[in-house]
Every structure is written in C-alpha cells, then in structure tokens.
Design an enzyme around this catalytic site. Structure first.
Site, PDB file in Angstrom:
ATOM      1  CB  SER A   1      -0.937   0.001   1.209  1.00  0.00           C
ATOM      2  OG  SER A   1      -0.204  -0.214   2.390  1.00  0.00           O
TER       3      SER A   1
ATOM      4  CG  HIS B   1      -2.647  -0.530  -3.371  1.00  0.00           C
ATOM      5  ND1 HIS B   1      -2.916   0.805  -3.149  1.00  0.00           N
ATOM      6  CD2 HIS B   1      -2.907  -1.168  -2.201  1.00  0.00           C
ATOM      7  CE1 HIS B   1      -3.307   0.958  -1.895  1.00  0.00           C
ATOM      8  NE2 HIS B   1      -3.308  -0.214  -1.306  1.00  0.00           N
TER       9      HIS B   1
ATOM     10  CD  GLU C   1      -3.350   3.524  -5.971  1.00  0.00           C
ATOM     11  OE1 GLU C   1      -3.242   4.742  -6.149  1.00  0.00           O
ATOM     12  OE2 GLU C   1      -2.937   2.948  -4.946  1.00  0.00           O
TER      13      GLU C   1
ATOM     14  CG  ASN D   1      -2.938   4.216   0.838  1.00  0.00           C
ATOM     15  OD1 ASN D   1      -4.117   4.352   1.141  1.00  0.00           O
ATOM     16  ND2 ASN D   1      -2.344   3.036   0.850  1.00  0.00           N
TER      17      ASN D   1
END
Length: 711
Positions: free
Chosen positions: A432, A453, A465, A503
């Site tokens: 992540s 991800h 992702e 993130n």
C-alpha cells in the site's frame, strides 16, 4: 417460415405463419442494444404497420444481440439537452411510444435474454407479458438512480403495478437488479426458461392471449398498498430512509418517490407527467452531470489496455502469497470473477484456512439467497488450494503478494518466486505504500515486477492501482491491467512513488482530521460532518476500519519519501501503546466490546488517553474544507508529478478507492467547481492559521494565476 421481412435500421419485423410476428431489436454499430432518441420514428412506423395488419395475432419483442436484451438508453443524448424542458421531452416521447405498445389490442410478449436495464426494462414492462432466459447474464433492473436520474419512460408507474409498491421502491431507490428467478417470484416476469427455447416459449405465451394479471403480494403489503393511509406510511418511511442515507446530497431518490406517489394518488396519466417533469429537472442537476461523467469515464477506461498497442499475455493460473484478509479477498476475486485456479501459500495452516473461509462465506451467502447451487459452490471452492511451500507454483502465470508491509520480506519473496516459478512469471505486490522499485531492487528480472494495489474489502472495492517502476515492461503492465479487469476491478496505472496515488491523497486528509480531534473536536462530530459532506464513513471511523496500526506504519514511509507535510500527530503513538488498533482488536476510537457495542458509540476513554477536552468549536464547513482541500492540493501535486496520467484517473481513483463523494465528481472536478483561485485563497488562509502543511502547491498556484481548469 418467414415472409415479408422488412429491414428498418435497428428493428426488423418478421411475420410468421402462426400469426405471431417477431420484432427483432439489433442496434447497428453497437455491441449491446441501447435505445436512442432517433429511433422514435422507426418504432412509430413499425407500430403503425402492426396496427394496420389484421393478420398479426400477437407480437414477440426480442433482441438480435446474443449478449443483451436492451441494456438501457443512450445517455449521451442527455448531454445535448440545454434545458430541463428538452430533457423532459425525451422522457415524454419514450412514454408515448411505450403507451402505444401497451395499448396494442394483440398480446405483446418480451423475450428477455441478457441485461434488461433502464429503458430496456421500461420497454419490457410496456409489453403485456415477459419471459426471461435463465442465462447467467440475464438481469432486470432500473439503475437510473445511480446516474442521478429516475426511470423516465413510464418505469415509476409500471413497476409498482407489477411487483408492488415496496419492492418497486426498493428497486428504483437502490438500482438493484433482479436475477431471473427473483424476477419470476416478484411478478416482474411470467416465466423463466432455458435460452434455447426462449422464442418458442414467448410465442406460445403470445398465442395464449392477453391475461388479466394480479400482483402477488403478501397480505400486510397488500393491505398497506390498497389504502391511502397505508401508502402514506410506506412513502413517509421511504422518504425518511432516503434522507438518512443521502444527507440531502442526491435529489433523484426523493423525485422517484414523488413520481410513484403521483401515480397512486392522481392516476397514471398524472404520474407520467410528474415523472417526465422530474426527469427533465434531474438531467440538468450538477449531481447527475457528475454521476454521468463517472459513467463515461469508467466506460472509456474499460477500453484501455494500460499501454497503447501492447496486448496482454494470457493469465490462466495465479499464486497468492499470504492468506490474510487481503490474500483471501484476492483469491476470491481471481477464482470467482476471473475464473482462474488459485494457489495460496502461507507460513501456517491457519492462514490458508482463513483464506478459504473468505471464499466459503461469500459463496455460501449466494447459496442461501439461491443465487447459486451448492454443487456450483463446491466446484468454485475446488479452484482455490493452499500450500505451505512452493509446490503447485511452477506453472502459475502471475503471483500476487499480500503479506505485511516489510521491505526485506517482500524482496526475499521476489527471489523465491524467481527460483520456484517458470520464466517470465509476473510478481505483483499488493503493497500500500512501499515503492515498487525498492521491492524489485534485488530481482534478476525487474521487468516482471509490478505493483497491484487492492483496497479492503477486496470483493467490494472496485479500484486497483497498477504501479509500474522504471524497469517494468510494457507487456507486464498490459497483462496486469487486463487481469485486474477480469477480477472485476477498474484499474488506474500510476507512477511508482511512496503512497502511489490513493494513499498519498488520503494521508493528509486523515492526518488533518486527527489534528482537528486533538484540538478538541468530538470524534462523532468530525465523522458525521464528513459523512454529511458525502463520504461513506468519516476519517476517524475509517482509521478504526482499516487499522490504526496500518496508518502508523504508512505515515513514516510517506514522511521519509515525501516530506514533513505527511507527519502524523505524535499523540497517535499513545493509541498503539494502548493496543488500540481499531475494529480488528475490538479497541479503537469506537466501542466494539460489551453490551450493545457495535462500533457506533464513541469510546470516551480515548479523550482521556489523548489528553483532549472535547468541546467542539469548529463549524462543519471548516472541518470539511480543512480536510478535503488538503486532499485536493495533494491530488494536484500527483498530477503535476505524473503520478496519475490525467485528472480523469485521479477522480475515479478517489471515488472508487476511498469513497470521495461521487456527486462532486472527484477532487479535480470539485476543484473546477470551486475554482483554483478560491482553493488557493482558502489554503493560504489555513496556512496562516494552522501551519505550513496547508501551503498551496506550485501547480495549483499556477492554475489560479492562469485561470485554468482541470477539464
């Protein structure tokens, strides 16, 4: 035998010796049937022909496409409408055509195979009877609410007559789709048959003549629907539920309720007039415009391969490293959606059992709801196997790693895979935050290493992702993008930098919510304010859901790579020291232990632990702007650095990855709606008041200077 076949561009009328004519819908140059405004004259002509031909004793409407009945209306035509009146006219025209079908004196039967959605279901409901195939892709529904609209061609009036008031409200307010057996049980279709005999069954039904139909309803539902007081109770309850869920951010659901109510209280003609008026008004709302933008963006993205001109390699088997929640979820979407065998490796049997249980629980729900046979479930479960070593990994095409965030562990796994798997196997890391180039640092074949991800829970969250580092090959990118799509994901390709995109924009938002909490704002006030703004959960609740410890691990990585603005509040270390990791340990910001503790009430002892006097002085507007504008600022930085390829990917990433309010269109469309100068001014004000982490980035300042927009 067929005679006198006449070809209209998308409609073919086929007369048969039995006296039953067949109207085939096969929209030219479209992969699926969609209804377009320009079809009105063609349909009117064919209806006039049917009315004037006394040899036609019945009509079967069916699709010439093997993959769909009618998947809906072509919504691009709505963008051409400059006024609400023009949009309402489109609805009225559709109503008029479907009324003509309903008023035909001969029996009309819809033979439904594949998706029958939106305008497609409105067409089918205008027919006197409906037969559906039992094919796996046959679904019926009115999903217009998901585009900020309502069914505008009679759907709000006809659906309640077929399935009852409560079921129709449930379907229209959620966009829920029914499978053939559910549709039969609810009274939406009259029969379900194998696809091979669909036309034959529909013809037989047409020959049997029109039938007086009765809605099959349970006694209490029937009693409520049949009198004005009962209906008022149902409508009032639906309104209350809608307001609670939408927080006033989505106008379509209340307009749907109003259209149905008008039909019950003032008759179908008035109901249709209200429906068309509301449809026109909704087309012109910003909310619908943004939801339609999302629809167009995701449709575009489905056609993209990740790298132009590069074809994906086949992925027929995969391996998953780690049997935790993420590993279990990845195994499920790979076997259930992508239909490939999955081999899970974990260091102990418990991990493998947990991963298998993940799939079992989800499939068992389907069996209980009768979406799936037990034998199908067993067959599905057989596709997922486990191991404590690398046996069974020699022939996998891709390995997806889902172990905890430890760089040296992930690097050693790359080496293990290169030793134990075939040449050219793709190593995809579900990290992540760790840069992929670091994970690939010791790889013999760094071109095969990529980031993939997912977001938790994997079976529900639509985004993935795809992170390519500077040595990842185009072939690896294209293959990973294609496989993520097979898993049911919407993939965005992002550049390799700490936090990637989602993130990275989430961290400043959550950190600022933490700063606001530490300044004395109550936990539930912060969360309810952000839910009212349009997020599915508030930022503090999100920390509990994801795991406070996960946030604590990610923050230092982001701070080290990207700078001081990512520094998480020191006070949060006290939470980890107190073993508060959130929902998973039943100890976080909210109560999960004890009588009635379901994560809804705040754990007041947090205030004492963090030395906070909760007094709540900030306005909801201030809380929302301080958190969201930091996210917008970081999103602009990501675009400027090439982390994302374009604003569209940035908006879809934020909406699908972290639940950015869809009706606002994503951080970039939200920026456009506010104006870059307004955002710069607000951030500068906050910078002076709260610190340097609010400084507007250079790219945003440049946009403001040049009066630029993202779209």
């Amino acid at each position: 035998m067929m005679e006198n076949m006449e070809q209209l561009s998308s409609f073919t009328l086929e007369r048969q010796d039995s006296g039953i004519a067949q109207l085939k819908i096969d929209v030219v140059s479209e992969t699926m049937n969609v209804l377009k405004a320009e079809f009105l004259d063609e349909i009117s002509n064919v209806l006039n022909e049917i009315k004037s031909d006394s040899t036609i004793k019945g009509l079967v409407v069916y699709s010439g496409k093997s993959n769909s009945f009618v998947a809906g209306a072509d919504i691009t035509m709505l963008d051409k409408c400059e006024t609400a009146e023009q949009a309402a006219e489109i609805a009225s025209s559709g109503q008029m055509i479907f009324n003509q079908i309903e008023q035909l004196k001969i029996p009309v039967v819809a033979a439904i195979n594949g998706p029958c959605l939106g305008g497609g279901l409105e067409l089918a409901m205008a027919c006197h009877m409906r037969v559906a195939s039992d094919a796996g892709n046959t679904v019926l529904g009115l999903p217009e609410v998901q585009l900020g609209l309502l069914p505008g061609s009679g759907g709000t009036q006809r659906l309640p007559k077929l399935v009852g008031l409560q079921k129709s409200l449930d379907m229209m307010l959620t966009g829920k789709q029914l499978r053939p057996k559910q549709a039969l049980k609810s009274g939406l279709v009259d029969d379900v048959v194998p696809r091979s005999i669909l036309l034959e069954a529909a013809t037989k039904l047409a020959l049997s003549g029109k039938k007086k139909r009765k809605t099959k309803l349970p006694f209490i539902e029937k009693a409520l629907q049949s009198n004005p007081w009962g209906r008022k109770l149902v409508f009032d309850q639906a309104t209350k539920t809608v307001k609670g869920k939408t927080k006033g951010n989505y106008p379509a659901p209340l307009k749907i309720i109003d259209s149905i109510r008008a039909g019950f209280e003032k008759g179908t003609a008035k109901g249709l007039a209200v429906e068309a008026k509301h449809f026109g008004d909704l087309v012109q709302t910003n909310e619908s415009a943004q939801l339609r933008n999302i629809f167009f963006a995701t449709t575009e993205m489905k056609k993209e391969s990740g790298v132009e001109g590069v074809n994906a390699e086949p992925v027929d088997r995969i391996g998953v490293l780690g049997g935790g929640l993420m590993g279990g979820g990845i195994a499920y979407v790979s076997s259930n959606n992508a239909k490939v065998p999955v081999r899970i490796k974990d260091i102990n049997h418990t991990g493998i059992s947990n991963a298998l249980k993940y799939s079992f629980d989800l499939l068992n729900k389907k069996v209980k709801r009768r979406f799936m046979l037990k034998t199908q479930m067993q067959k599905q479960m057989n596709m997922v196997t486990g191991t404590l070593d690398y046996s069974g990994f020699s022939d996998v095409d891709m390995v997806i790693e889902a172990v905890f965030e430890d760089l040296s562990l992930k690097q050693s796994m790359v080496n293990d895979i290169e030793e134990n798997c075939k040449q050219g196997v793709i190593f995809a890391s579900n990290t992540s935050s760790l840069p992929i180039n670091q994970i690939a640092a010791n790889a013999k074949h760094p071109e095969n290493v990529i980031g993939l991800h997912y977001f938790s829970p994997v079976d529900k969250m639509p985004l993935a992702e795809i992170i390519a580092h500077d040595k990842t090959s185009d072939q690896t990118i294209a293959t990973t993008v294609a496989f993520a799509k097979r898993q049911g994901k919407t993939p965005i390709v992002v550049k390799d930098k700490a936090g990637f995109y989602v993130n990275r924009i989430l961290a400043p938002y959550v950190n600022e919510a933490a700063n606001i909490l530490l300044s004395g704002e109550p936990i539930d006030k912060i969360d309810s304010c952000m839910v009212k703004f349009g997020f599915p959960v508030g930022p503090i609740k999100l920390l509990d859901e994801v795991g406070i410890d996960i946030g604590a691990k990610i923050s230092p990585i982001l701070e080290a790579e990207l700078g001081e603005r990512f520094k998480a509040p020191e006070a949060f270390n006290k939470l980890i020291a107190d073993n508060r990791k959130g929902k998973k340990t039943n100890k976080g910001f909210y109560l999960y232990k004890g009588k009635g503790a379901n994560g809804k009430a705040v754990d007041e002892s947090v205030y004492q632990l963090l030395n906070i006097q909760a007094n709540g002085r900030l306005s909801s507007e201030d809380i929302a702007q301080r958190t969201v504008l930091l996210m917008v600022n970081e999103a602009v930085r990501c675009l400027d650095e090439g982390i994302i390829r374009n604003p569209r990917d940035g908006d879809i990433g934020a909406i699908f990855g972290i639940g950015f309010p869809p009706f606002l269109g994503g951080p970039f469309r939200y920026l456009d709606s506010l104006g870059a100068q307004t955002v710069v001014d607000r951030l500068t004000g906050y910078q002076q008041q709260y610190g340097e982490h609010f400084a507007p980035c250079d790219a945003l300042c440049k946009m403001a200077e040049n009066n630029e927009t993202c779209y």
